[in-house]
Write a protein that holds these residues in place. Structure first.
Motif, PDB file in Angstrom:
ATOM      1  N   UNK A   1       0.734   5.205  10.226  1.00 33.97           N
ATOM      2  CA  UNK A   1       1.304   4.680   8.983  1.00 33.97           C
ATOM      3  C   UNK A   1       0.369   4.957   7.806  1.00 33.97           C
ATOM      4  N   UNK A   2       0.904   4.959   6.579  1.00 26.72           N
ATOM      5  CA  UNK A   2       0.035   5.151   5.422  1.00 26.72           C
ATOM      6  C   UNK A   2      -1.003   4.029   5.378  1.00 26.72           C
ATOM      7  N   UNK A   3      -2.159   4.315   4.833  1.00 29.35           N
ATOM      8  CA  UNK A   3      -3.207   3.307   4.761  1.00 29.35           C
ATOM      9  C   UNK A   3      -4.220   3.438   5.883  1.00 29.35           C
TER      10      UNK A   3
ATOM     11  N   UNK B   1     -11.675   2.414   2.409  1.00 22.15           N
ATOM     12  CA  UNK B   1     -10.478   1.638   2.735  1.00 22.15           C
ATOM     13  C   UNK B   1     -10.446   0.334   1.949  1.00 22.15           C
ATOM     14  N   UNK B   2     -11.582  -0.337   1.865  1.00 22.14           N
ATOM     15  CA  UNK B   2     -11.657  -1.606   1.129  1.00 22.14           C
ATOM     16  C   UNK B   2     -11.372  -1.378  -0.359  1.00 22.14           C
TER      17      UNK B   2
ATOM     18  N   UNK C   1      -8.326  -3.139  -2.388  1.00 23.18           N
ATOM     19  CA  UNK C   1      -8.490  -3.901  -3.637  1.00 23.18           C
ATOM     20  C   UNK C   1      -7.607  -3.328  -4.735  1.00 23.18           C
ATOM     21  N   UNK C   2      -7.542  -2.013  -4.799  1.00 24.35           N
ATOM     22  CA  UNK C   2      -6.730  -1.353  -5.821  1.00 24.35           C
ATOM     23  C   UNK C   2      -5.253  -1.718  -5.646  1.00 24.35           C
ATOM     24  N   UNK C   3      -4.781  -1.717  -4.386  1.00 22.23           N
ATOM     25  CA  UNK C   3      -3.390  -2.109  -4.114  1.00 22.23           C
ATOM     26  C   UNK C   3      -3.139  -3.561  -4.496  1.00 22.23           C
ATOM     27  N   UNK C   4      -4.095  -4.432  -4.149  1.00 25.30           N
ATOM     28  CA  UNK C   4      -3.950  -5.860  -4.406  1.00 25.30           C
ATOM     29  C   UNK C   4      -3.930  -6.142  -5.907  1.00 25.30           C
ATOM     30  N   UNK C   5      -4.725  -5.396  -6.680  1.00 22.23           N
ATOM     31  CA  UNK C   5      -4.830  -5.634  -8.115  1.00 22.23           C
ATOM     32  C   UNK C   5      -3.796  -4.871  -8.935  1.00 22.23           C
ATOM     33  N   UNK C   6      -3.017  -4.025  -8.272  1.00 21.35           N
ATOM     34  CA  UNK C   6      -2.004  -3.251  -8.995  1.00 21.35           C
ATOM     35  C   UNK C   6      -0.915  -4.199  -9.491  1.00 21.35           C
ATOM     36  N   UNK C   7      -0.436  -3.966 -10.699  1.00 21.00           N
ATOM     37  CA  UNK C   7       0.615  -4.840 -11.207  1.00 21.00           C
ATOM     38  C   UNK C   7       1.872  -4.737 -10.339  1.00 21.00           C
ATOM     39  N   UNK C   8       2.508  -5.873 -10.143  1.00 19.93           N
ATOM     40  CA  UNK C   8       3.725  -5.909  -9.346  1.00 19.93           C
ATOM     41  C   UNK C   8       4.854  -5.241 -10.137  1.00 19.93           C
ATOM     42  N   UNK C   9       5.653  -4.462  -9.473  1.00 18.35           N
ATOM     43  CA  UNK C   9       6.793  -3.810 -10.124  1.00 18.35           C
ATOM     44  C   UNK C   9       7.910  -4.827 -10.303  1.00 18.35           C
ATOM     45  N   UNK C  10       8.507  -4.824 -11.485  1.00 17.93           N
ATOM     46  CA  UNK C  10       9.619  -5.733 -11.754  1.00 17.93           C
ATOM     47  C   UNK C  10      10.896  -5.176 -11.137  1.00 17.93           C
TER      48      UNK C  10
ATOM     49  N   UNK D   1      -3.409  -1.524   7.373  1.00 16.54           N
ATOM     50  CA  UNK D   1      -4.278  -0.363   7.213  1.00 16.54           C
ATOM     51  C   UNK D   1      -5.397  -0.464   8.232  1.00 16.54           C
ATOM     52  N   UNK D   2      -6.228   0.558   8.284  1.00 16.12           N
ATOM     53  CA  UNK D   2      -7.329   0.527   9.235  1.00 16.12           C
ATOM     54  C   UNK D   2      -7.912   1.905   9.460  1.00 16.12           C
ATOM     55  N   UNK D   3      -8.705   1.973  10.509  1.00 14.87           N
ATOM     56  CA  UNK D   3      -9.429   3.197  10.839  1.00 14.87           C
ATOM     57  C   UNK D   3      -9.190   3.526  12.298  1.00 14.87           C
ATOM     58  N   UNK D   4      -8.844   4.769  12.567  1.00 12.20           N
ATOM     59  CA  UNK D   4      -8.731   5.246  13.945  1.00 12.20           C
ATOM     60  C   UNK D   4      -9.934   6.132  14.206  1.00 12.20           C
TER      61      UNK D   4
END
Length: 186
Positions: free
Chosen positions: A73-75, A118-119, A123-132, A51-54
């Motif tokens: 790309x997304x993000x 973005x941060x 964090x939201x992506x990182x803390x999201x539960x992993x899909x089984x 991810x990032x900023x253009x």
């Protein structure tokens, strides 16, 4: 100085303009990955990042900012520096605009705001539960079914039991289901 994890790609047709923006950002604690002069370079750099900023101008040598935004790309977020006429006429939702003449404090506060968002998303992506996986879900469902049948539990009770046992043992939900299946299938 602000501690910022956002990776920034600066894109201007005139490399001097891009380098000037980069210098301002770096002096204020931001990480500028590169300075590009066309959209193709930006896309190539962005594809190597999560991810990032253009930060770019309205028109690059090979495309305008809207075309570039569609190829990112997304993000990725985008800040476009342009005249008010260009921005008002062609403003795109989800892309932040800064008008020229550019004021340094406006640039920095806008970059800070977008970086913060973005941060937050990171964090939201990182803390999201992993899909089984399908196999993992089947394992959990079998463990619940056995608990329900042998211990007269409801599905909710079986789920809570797996959850509590998982937390107490410091194992994943799936590992706990495997242990229960191993013990009860014996």
């Amino acid at each position: 100085m602000v501690e910022v994890l956002t990776r920034i790609i600066v894109a201007f047709p005139k490399v001097e303009n891009g380098k000037n923006i980069k210098n301002v950002l770096v002096r204020n604690g931001y990480q500028v990955v590169c300075v590009c002069t066309n959209g193709a370079q930006v896309i190539q750099e962005a594809n190597g990042l999560q991810d990032g900023l253009v930060l770019c101008t309205y028109k690059l040598s090979d495309m305008i900012y809207q075309e570039l935004a569609e190829c990112l790309p997304p993000g990725f977020e985008m800040i476009v520096i342009s005249t008010k006429d260009q921005w008002n006429e062609n403003g795109t939702p989800g892309i932040v605009g800064l008008s020229v003449p550019l004021k340094i404090h406006e640039l920095l506060s806008t970059v800070e705001m977008v970086s913060y968002n973005l941060e937050r998303k990171r964090r939201k992506r990182r803390n999201a539960p992993r899909k089984r996986t399908k196999e993992e879900q089947e394992l959990v469902d079998r463990a619940k079914a056995i608990l329900m049948e042998r211990n007269q539990m409801t599905e909710e009770e079986a789920h809570r039991y797996l959850q509590k046992t998982s937390m107490d043992n410091g194992t994943s939900f799936t590992e706990t289901a495997q242990m229960i299946l191993g013990m009860l299938d014996s």
